[in-house]
Write a protein that holds these residues in place. Structure first.
Motif, PDB file in Angstrom:
ATOM      1  N   THR A  83     -35.601  31.111  40.837  1.00 22.59           N
ATOM      2  CA  THR A  83     -34.206  31.480  41.090  1.00 22.59           C
ATOM      3  C   THR A  83     -33.481  31.744  39.774  1.00 22.59           C
ATOM      4  N   MET A  84     -33.758  30.914  38.770  1.00 20.31           N
ATOM      5  CA  MET A  84     -33.147  31.101  37.445  1.00 20.31           C
ATOM      6  C   MET A  84     -33.527  32.466  36.843  1.00 20.31           C
ATOM      7  N   LYS A  85     -34.761  32.876  37.089  1.00 20.91           N
ATOM      8  CA  LYS A  85     -35.201  34.197  36.611  1.00 20.91           C
ATOM      9  C   LYS A  85     -34.526  35.290  37.430  1.00 20.91           C
ATOM     10  N   LEU A  86     -34.567  35.155  38.742  1.00 21.67           N
ATOM     11  CA  LEU A  86     -33.994  36.141  39.649  1.00 21.67           C
ATOM     12  C   LEU A  86     -32.509  36.396  39.351  1.00 21.67           C
ATOM     13  N   HIS A  87     -31.772  35.344  39.053  1.00 23.06           N
ATOM     14  CA  HIS A  87     -30.333  35.460  38.815  1.00 23.06           C
ATOM     15  C   HIS A  87     -29.974  35.758  37.362  1.00 23.06           C
ATOM     16  N   GLY A  88     -30.991  35.939  36.532  1.00 21.52           N
ATOM     17  CA  GLY A  88     -30.728  36.389  35.160  1.00 21.52           C
ATOM     18  C   GLY A  88     -30.447  35.299  34.140  1.00 21.52           C
ATOM     19  N   TRP A  89     -30.473  34.029  34.559  1.00 19.38           N
ATOM     20  CA  TRP A  89     -30.180  32.944  33.599  1.00 19.38           C
ATOM     21  C   TRP A  89     -31.277  32.825  32.548  1.00 19.38           C
ATOM     22  N   ALA A  90     -32.526  32.987  32.977  1.00 22.04           N
ATOM     23  CA  ALA A  90     -33.647  32.843  32.040  1.00 22.04           C
ATOM     24  C   ALA A  90     -33.658  33.954  30.988  1.00 22.04           C
ATOM     25  N   ASP A  91     -32.919  35.056  31.260  1.00 21.67           N
ATOM     26  CA  ASP A  91     -32.851  36.165  30.296  1.00 21.67           C
ATOM     27  C   ASP A  91     -31.884  35.875  29.161  1.00 21.67           C
ATOM     28  N   ILE A  92     -30.935  34.963  29.379  1.00 18.98           N
ATOM     29  CA  ILE A  92     -29.897  34.774  28.361  1.00 18.98           C
ATOM     30  C   ILE A  92     -30.042  33.499  27.538  1.00 18.98           C
ATOM     31  N   ALA A  93     -30.860  32.557  28.003  1.00 17.62           N
ATOM     32  CA  ALA A  93     -31.024  31.293  27.269  1.00 17.62           C
ATOM     33  C   ALA A  93     -32.240  30.557  27.812  1.00 17.62           C
ATOM     34  N   GLU A  94     -32.619  29.521  27.083  1.00 15.87           N
ATOM     35  CA  GLU A  94     -33.679  28.646  27.575  1.00 15.87           C
ATOM     36  C   GLU A  94     -33.119  27.883  28.777  1.00 15.87           C
ATOM     37  N   VAL A  95     -33.961  27.645  29.777  1.00 15.17           N
ATOM     38  CA  VAL A  95     -33.533  26.917  30.983  1.00 15.17           C
ATOM     39  C   VAL A  95     -34.349  25.632  31.103  1.00 15.17           C
ATOM     40  N   ASP A  96     -33.668  24.535  31.381  1.00 14.05           N
ATOM     41  CA  ASP A  96     -34.335  23.243  31.530  1.00 14.05           C
ATOM     42  C   ASP A  96     -33.936  22.630  32.878  1.00 14.05           C
ATOM     43  N   ILE A  97     -34.907  22.492  33.779  1.00 16.63           N
ATOM     44  CA  ILE A  97     -34.646  21.801  35.048  1.00 16.63           C
ATOM     45  C   ILE A  97     -34.816  20.308  34.741  1.00 16.63           C
ATOM     46  N   GLU A 103     -36.706  11.184  36.883  1.00 15.81           N
ATOM     47  CA  GLU A 103     -35.292  10.831  36.731  1.00 15.81           C
ATOM     48  C   GLU A 103     -35.121   9.598  35.862  1.00 15.81           C
ATOM     49  N   ILE A 104     -33.867   9.373  35.482  1.00 21.72           N
ATOM     50  CA  ILE A 104     -33.523   8.200  34.694  1.00 21.72           C
ATOM     51  C   ILE A 104     -32.315   7.569  35.378  1.00 21.72           C
ATOM     52  N   GLU A 105     -32.202   6.265  35.276  1.00 19.35           N
ATOM     53  CA  GLU A 105     -31.110   5.564  35.957  1.00 19.35           C
ATOM     54  C   GLU A 105     -30.017   5.172  34.971  1.00 19.35           C
ATOM     55  N   TYR A 106     -28.780   5.545  35.286  1.00 21.55           N
ATOM     56  CA  TYR A 106     -27.623   5.104  34.501  1.00 21.55           C
ATOM     57  C   TYR A 106     -26.849   4.097  35.337  1.00 21.55           C
ATOM     58  N   SER A 107     -26.399   3.025  34.698  1.00 20.41           N
ATOM     59  CA  SER A 107     -25.633   2.058  35.490  1.00 20.41           C
ATOM     60  C   SER A 107     -24.140   2.410  35.450  1.00 20.41           C
ATOM     61  N   ILE A 108     -23.446   2.050  36.517  1.00 20.69           N
ATOM     62  CA  ILE A 108     -22.001   2.326  36.645  1.00 20.69           C
ATOM     63  C   ILE A 108     -21.319   1.000  36.997  1.00 20.69           C
ATOM     64  N   PRO A 109     -21.043   0.155  35.980  1.00 12.41           N
ATOM     65  CA  PRO A 109     -20.440  -1.145  36.280  1.00 12.41           C
ATOM     66  C   PRO A 109     -19.113  -1.030  37.027  1.00 12.41           C
ATOM     67  N   VAL A 119     -30.180  10.495  37.366  1.00 11.65           N
ATOM     68  CA  VAL A 119     -30.026  11.849  36.814  1.00 11.65           C
ATOM     69  C   VAL A 119     -31.364  12.372  36.315  1.00 11.65           C
ATOM     70  N   GLY A 120     -31.432  13.695  36.169  1.00  8.46           N
ATOM     71  CA  GLY A 120     -32.660  14.307  35.664  1.00  8.46           C
ATOM     72  C   GLY A 120     -33.032  13.705  34.313  1.00  8.46           C
ATOM     73  N   LYS A 121     -34.267  13.274  34.185  1.00 11.28           N
ATOM     74  CA  LYS A 121     -34.759  12.546  33.001  1.00 11.28           C
ATOM     75  C   LYS A 121     -34.553  13.311  31.685  1.00 11.28           C
ATOM     76  N   ASN A 122     -34.685  14.642  31.752  1.00 12.03           N
ATOM     77  CA  ASN A 122     -34.581  15.437  30.516  1.00 12.03           C
ATOM     78  C   ASN A 122     -33.193  15.412  29.883  1.00 12.03           C
ATOM     79  N   GLY A 153     -24.166  17.629  40.497  1.00  9.61           N
ATOM     80  CA  GLY A 153     -24.846  18.659  39.709  1.00  9.61           C
ATOM     81  C   GLY A 153     -25.908  18.145  38.759  1.00  9.61           C
ATOM     82  N   LEU A 154     -25.684  16.965  38.175  1.00 11.18           N
ATOM     83  CA  LEU A 154     -26.645  16.423  37.204  1.00 11.18           C
ATOM     84  C   LEU A 154     -27.578  15.387  37.821  1.00 11.18           C
ATOM     85  N   ALA A 155     -27.314  15.029  39.071  1.00 10.62           N
ATOM     86  CA  ALA A 155     -28.179  14.063  39.750  1.00 10.62           C
ATOM     87  C   ALA A 155     -29.522  14.709  40.070  1.00 10.62           C
ATOM     88  N   SER A 156     -30.568  13.921  39.973  1.00 13.72           N
ATOM     89  CA  SER A 156     -31.894  14.398  40.377  1.00 13.72           C
ATOM     90  C   SER A 156     -31.855  14.685  41.871  1.00 13.72           C
TER      91      SER A 156
END
Length: 287
Positions: A83-97, A103-109, A119-122, A153-156
């Motif tokens: 989809t990133m290629k189809l919509h042209g995002w991969a043409d303008i920058a590096e894309v990281d899913i 995933e990585i866990e963030y705590s929310i006290p 959230v996505g581990k990367n 948006g940033l959640a896995s």
């Protein structure tokens, strides 16, 4: 917390995107993630790479996204990359899913409804983040803006189900609605805590359909474009966008407001302000 600064321009151009980044007075350093919405295949309203490219280049950013938790062309890393290629995002920058490797866990006290966010581990690879959000309606949230972009948006893929289900992934579609909005606010707090003063936000008020860019079949916008807003405070930014919709004389604005109000959209902003994500009090400067 004093009044947040929000900047506004009626101009919606690649040049204006750079100007709105620069006017915030922040220089995002190190490895910069640029969070945006890839757009579901079939959607006609998502913002195009041509508008975003210049500001992504300006921060030397990598486009980041996470996989969805429902059927579509973005629910696996492979499909999402296509989809990133189809919509042209991969043409303008590096894309990281971000959740390609898990995933990585963030705590929310301070979380009112959820105390952890998946959230996505990367995301750990990045020092700073520029959040480019398309402000428009949304079938569940009422509207989508900066807060939704850094929470759902940033959640896995699993993290999205966790937020939607208010901590119960099996309750994805049936959770209490206001609790879901509060969970989004909670999740956004963990991202603000992670990046601190190394995160900046731009909302584009264009193609404002009642439907999100995640809808393969979306309604055409009923109201005209308004402009671009920028702020270091996502709460103030989303509040300012809502206020501009209310202040608009556009005959189509009532259609968008019906969607926002019927889903109690403002509650996400209220809940985020309550736990210190940002302030609803702002000063608007027109550029």
């Amino acid at each position: 917390m004093g009044k947040a600064k929000v900047y506004f321009t009626k101009e919606i151009t690649p040049e204006a995107m750079i100007k709105m980044y620069e006017v915030m007075g922040v220089e995002l350093t190190g490895k910069v993630a640029v969070k945006l919405h890839s757009g579901e295949v079939g959607n006609q309203n998502f913002l195009r790479p041509e508008l975003m490219k210049s500001v992504i280049d300006r921060v030397k950013g990598t486009i980041v996204e996470c996989n969805t938790a429902y059927e579509g062309k973005r629910n696996t890393t492979e499909a999402h990359q296509e989809t990133m290629k189809l919509h042209g995002w991969a043409d303008i920058a590096e894309v990281d899913i971000l959740d390609a490797e898990g995933e990585i866990e963030y705590s929310i006290p301070e979380g009112q409804k959820i105390q952890k966010n998946y959230v996505g581990k990367n995301i750990e690879k990045y020092d700073s983040m520029l959040v480019l959000s398309h402000f428009k309606g949304h079938p569940m949230g009422g509207f989508g803006g900066a807060l939704k972009n850094i929470s759902i948006g940033l959640a896995s893929s699993h993290g999205k189900a966790y937020i939607h289900g208010v901590g119960d992934v099996n309750n994805f579609w049936n959770s209490d609605h206001d609790s879901f909005l509060e969970s989004m606010a909670d999740a956004s707090k963990s991202i603000m805590d992670r990046f601190g003063d190394r995160i900046a936000f731009i909302n584009v008020m264009k193609n404002m359909s009642v439907d999100c860019d995640c809808c393969a079949v979306a309604e055409d916008p009923a109201m005209g474009d308004i402009g671009i807003l920028a702020s270091l405070d996502p709460v103030a930014l989303d509040q300012a966008c809502l206020d501009l919709v209310y202040a608009s004389k556009d005959p189509g604005r009532d259609h968008l407001l019906e969607r926002i109000e019927s889903r109690n959209g403002v509650h996400t902003v209220e809940a985020a302000a309550k736990i210190g994500v940002g302030s609803r009090e702002y000063e608007l400067t027109e550029i």
